[in-house]
Design a protein around this motif. Structure first.
Motif, mmCIF file in Angstrom:
data_model
loop_
_atom_site.group_PDB
_atom_site.id
_atom_site.type_symbol
_atom_site.label_atom_id
_atom_site.label_comp_id
_atom_site.label_asym_id
_atom_site.label_seq_id
_atom_site.Cartn_x
_atom_site.Cartn_y
_atom_site.Cartn_z
ATOM 1 N N ILE A 1 3.224 3.275 -3.075
ATOM 2 C CA ILE A 1 3.604 2.574 -1.648
ATOM 3 C C ILE A 1 2.501 2.928 -0.510
ATOM 4 C CG2 ILE A 1 5.401 2.479 0.022
ATOM 5 C CD1 ILE A 1 7.478 3.324 -2.156
ATOM 6 N N GLU A 2 2.051 4.090 -0.565
ATOM 7 C CA GLU A 2 1.070 4.548 0.356
ATOM 8 C C GLU A 2 -0.467 3.943 0.166
ATOM 9 O OE1 GLU A 2 1.377 8.633 1.900
ATOM 10 O OE2 GLU A 2 3.152 8.616 1.054
ATOM 11 N N TRP A 3 -0.578 3.869 -1.332
ATOM 12 C CA TRP A 3 -2.079 3.731 -1.680
ATOM 13 C C TRP A 3 -2.232 2.090 -1.607
ATOM 14 C CZ3 TRP A 3 -3.013 3.508 -7.709
ATOM 15 C CH2 TRP A 3 -4.266 3.089 -7.934
ATOM 16 N N THR B 1 -7.497 0.402 0.902
ATOM 17 C CA THR B 1 -7.217 0.975 -0.387
ATOM 18 C C THR B 1 -7.941 2.129 -0.839
ATOM 19 O OG1 THR B 1 -8.169 -0.772 -1.684
ATOM 20 C CG2 THR B 1 -5.901 -1.052 -1.110
ATOM 21 N N GLU C 1 11.531 -1.478 -3.115
ATOM 22 C CA GLU C 1 10.531 -0.582 -3.080
ATOM 23 C C GLU C 1 10.665 0.689 -3.543
ATOM 24 O OE1 GLU C 1 7.406 -0.510 0.553
ATOM 25 O OE2 GLU C 1 9.255 0.790 1.119
ATOM 26 N N ASN D 1 -0.919 -0.287 0.064
ATOM 27 C CA ASN D 1 0.007 -0.300 1.430
ATOM 28 C C ASN D 1 0.209 -1.814 1.834
ATOM 29 O OD1 ASN D 1 -1.903 -0.387 3.645
ATOM 30 N ND2 ASN D 1 -2.477 1.529 2.450
ATOM 31 N N ARG D 2 1.167 -1.999 2.796
ATOM 32 C CA ARG D 2 1.538 -3.136 3.327
ATOM 33 C C ARG D 2 0.378 -3.874 4.367
ATOM 34 N NH1 ARG D 2 7.476 -4.313 4.108
ATOM 35 N NH2 ARG D 2 8.476 -3.033 2.476
ATOM 36 N N ARG E 1 8.206 -4.558 -2.301
ATOM 37 C CA ARG E 1 8.246 -4.192 -0.801
ATOM 38 C C ARG E 1 9.907 -4.414 -0.111
ATOM 39 N NH1 ARG E 1 2.943 -2.832 -0.476
ATOM 40 N NH2 ARG E 1 1.552 -4.328 -0.262
ATOM 41 N N ALA F 1 -7.067 5.276 1.494
ATOM 42 C CA ALA F 1 -5.700 5.647 1.116
ATOM 43 C C ALA F 1 -5.849 6.306 -0.362
ATOM 44 C CB ALA F 1 -4.723 4.474 0.856
#
Length: 450
Positions: A205-207, A186, A268, A209-210, A285, A189
């Protein structure tokens, strides 16, 4: 004088294993008798056409009290709880976290007459305060909240420190709730996104992230198994994460996955249009109908241990002030969760028995509150919710009791209304409105020795 203070007659009692047409009798705040007979009582409630459920037990709630009470406080947050069928909460605030026994005592003194429902309190884990954990457990905290990534001003606990935390908690038989997102992923990102000048809501969503969630859960699962610690993974967002928890449990770990409605109901891509009103972490998500169905299947089949709200409100002004990076994480949930679950039962996603199991009995068991809470057996606290399964509802921001004064589910219609809520045999809400009663008591955690 009658042997019973309250009789609830003519309703259908719902348990995790079935339903029955029985009458419920209360004496001195506890369940005294459950049978088909009609007996005299000081007060009798006709529950014909209604379901009788145990009060809901929400074990993941943030009321910001003491702290920034413009976001939420105990009087308002527990009003939302009472009006919506929740009679027990476990609360912890990030704004003024409990790290030591004096912190706990100070908070209890502040809350003495501020709660409308019964409550437990959790403590936060700080590396510098590992020596305080055993004392806090003995003083009655319900669990320890641990973060694997720096969030809400709470520092990350990783690697060797996480091992020390879990080993210590296991030593005295404690319980913990762990927010899992990998710190290194995190942080990197965020560095990259800021370097790109990103301020759009899609950065969330990118920060957060999954992979960050999956890596942290996998690590915690391994460490918890080796430490033989009892741990719950907070707000699991995907079926993939739930599978990691299930695998660890099969390997012997005392590890379970907590569900929250936002990971069952919200998509999401909503953050792209709703912005900060969908800023919570891990983020929503679900990308398509199949992923949504998979999450409901997991809930129904006990891939999740229990459900809670992670109620962490901010009002609309707070959600619109400053850049997307700066606004608070979190959503309100106490106003809506039971209604969403009742509608899920009405539409076949769950059964009414599932609702009782997942939002009352299972969380009470997980955090040592059962058999006092979580069911309506003889001797249990007479915490009851009367539900009208046929009544429809519409969620409107104007009707939200929480200080948030909005809901991510605004405009949603459903079926299954809360007709009344009782705490230890006393009515604390009726027809979706809290009564002016502050009957809530502090519930000592299972480690309490006093």
């Amino acid at each position: 004088m009658s042997a019973f203070d309250l009789a609830v007659i003519g309703g259908t009692l719902v348990t995790p294993t079935g339903r029955s047409g029985v009458n419920v009798y209360v004496h001195d705040g506890t369940i005294a008798l459950v049978d088909e007979g009609v007996h005299a009582a000081t007060e009798t409630v006709d529950a014909t056409g209604l379901m009788i459920m145990p009060g809901m037990v929400d074990t993941h709630v943030h009321l910001m009290d003491p702290g920034d009470s413009t976001r939420e406080d105990f009087p308002t947050g527990t009003a939302a709880a009472a009006a919506n069928g929740v009679t027990t909460i476990i609360e912890h605030t990030h704004g003024q976290p409990v790290k030591t026994v004096p912190d706990l005592k100070e908070k209890l003194a502040h809350l003495k007459t501020r709660s409308r429902v019964d409550f437990g309190l959790a403590a936060h884990v700080w590396k510098e305060h590992l020596g305080d954990l055993a004392g806090l457990w003995e003083a009655g905290v319900a669990f320890f909240k641990v973060f694997t990534c720096t969030t809400h001003g709470v520092p990350a606990v990783e690697g060797a420190t996480m091992t020390a935390v879990l080993t210590e908690i296991a030593r005295f038989g404690g319980n913990c709730l762990i927010h899992c997102e990998d710190e290194s992923l995190t942080v990197e990102a965020e560095r990259r996104l800021r370097e790109q000048g990103r301020t759009d809501p899609g950065l969330l969503i990118e920060w957060r992230n999954r992979p960050a969630e999956q890596v942290a859960v996998q690590s915690v699962a391994i460490l918890a198994r080796h430490a033989e610690a009892r741990a719950t993974i907070a707000h699991v967002s995907t079926a993939e994460v739930a599978a990691i928890v299930a695998s660890a449990r099969e390997s012997g770990a005392d590890l379970v996955a907590e569900a929250c409605p936002q990971y069952l109901e919200l998509r999401e891509d909503e953050v792209l249009t709703e912005g900060a009103l969908r800023k919570f972490t891990p983020p929503a998500r679900i990308r398509d109908d199949q992923e949504e169905a998979d999450m409901w299947d997991l809930l129904r089949n006990r891939g999740f241990s229990h459900i809670s709200t992670d109620h962490a409100p901010s009002n609309l002004d707070q959600k619109s002030r400053g850049s997307f990076w700066d606004v608070h994480f979190g959503l309100p949930g106490l106003d809506t969760t039971l209604r969403l679950l009742l509608d899920a039962a009405a539409t076949g996603k769950l059964s009414y028995e599932d609702v009782v199991a997942l939002y009352s009995e299972a969380p009470a068991r997980r955090y040592g509150l059962f058999p006092r809470k979580g069911h309506l057996g003889i001797g249990a606290d007479a915490d009851m919710v009367l539900v009208d399964p046929g009544q429809t509802w519409l969620i409107e921001n104007a009707a939200i009791i929480s200080k948030a004064a909005w809901s991510p589910y605004a405009g949603r219609r459903g079926r299954g209304a809360i007709a009344a809520t009782y705490l230890r045999g006393k009515k604390i809400a009726e027809d979706g409105k809290p009564l002016d009663k502050f009957e809530g008591r502090f519930l000592q955690g299972e480690g309490h020795t006093g």
